[in-house]
Write a protein that holds these residues in place. Sequence first.
Motif: not given
Length: 257
Positions: A141, A125, A132-133, A138, A128-129
């Motif tokens: 996660r 996570q 973001k792309g 994603i 991912r933060d």
Amino acid sequence: MPRRIDYDWELPAAMQQRLGGSTYGAQRIIHEQEHLMVILHEPPSGTGAERKPIVFLRKPDGAWLHKGNNPGERALAKLLESYRAAFSTFEIRHQAAETSEDLFQVLGPLIPLTRAARNMQDTLQAARDAVKGDLMLIDQRDLAVEIARGFELLLADTRMSLDYRLARAAEAQAGSALEMSRAQHKLNTIAALTFPLMAIGAAFGMNLHSGVENLPSWVYWLIFAAGICLGVMLRGWVKTPAEPPVVARPASTLKKK
């Protein structure tokens, strides 16, 4: 924890400074100058005291690396699949558990596995933060969230099953103790009723001339009634075993939505 392995990566100086001298440490990310390092752990085995790190590097151009210049996407997917396989194994063991000992054998390794899966979810996570792309990140996660949730539910179910079996065993033991107490009470009651008669009978049954043998027959019945009265008085001293207290079931803290 194993010693840190230096891979053939060109890392920013700021990222190098954040790495430990001997180990990679806990599951975490290091994000410096568009370089993203993701430090994860293999599924722990046994008591989970040893942690085997698996390190991934995402370069500024979006390429994922693992153990040097190996592609990282497949290795990350394989790592998450190993957690899913461990979950399936312990789920089967939980369903096949028949005794409290079997549940203990499941619960021991399941605790570090659940903790490692939760930390892996938090690490992905955070990755991912930071980036973001990245669609692959994603997806992984989301899969990590599903795996961690499965482990948490399985751990809670295993603990509840173990608590239930221990409670049932305690209830059965308390019931057996109560039955034994009741049986002992019955024997004590019989002994209390018959003891005075037995004592009087033993006294008058001795081969001695006391003169009582020449008394009328109603004296015998009077002595017999006195023995019964003494037996009833002794019976009052014998306590009836108390029933175990009824514990009220605690109200559920979960509310229906």
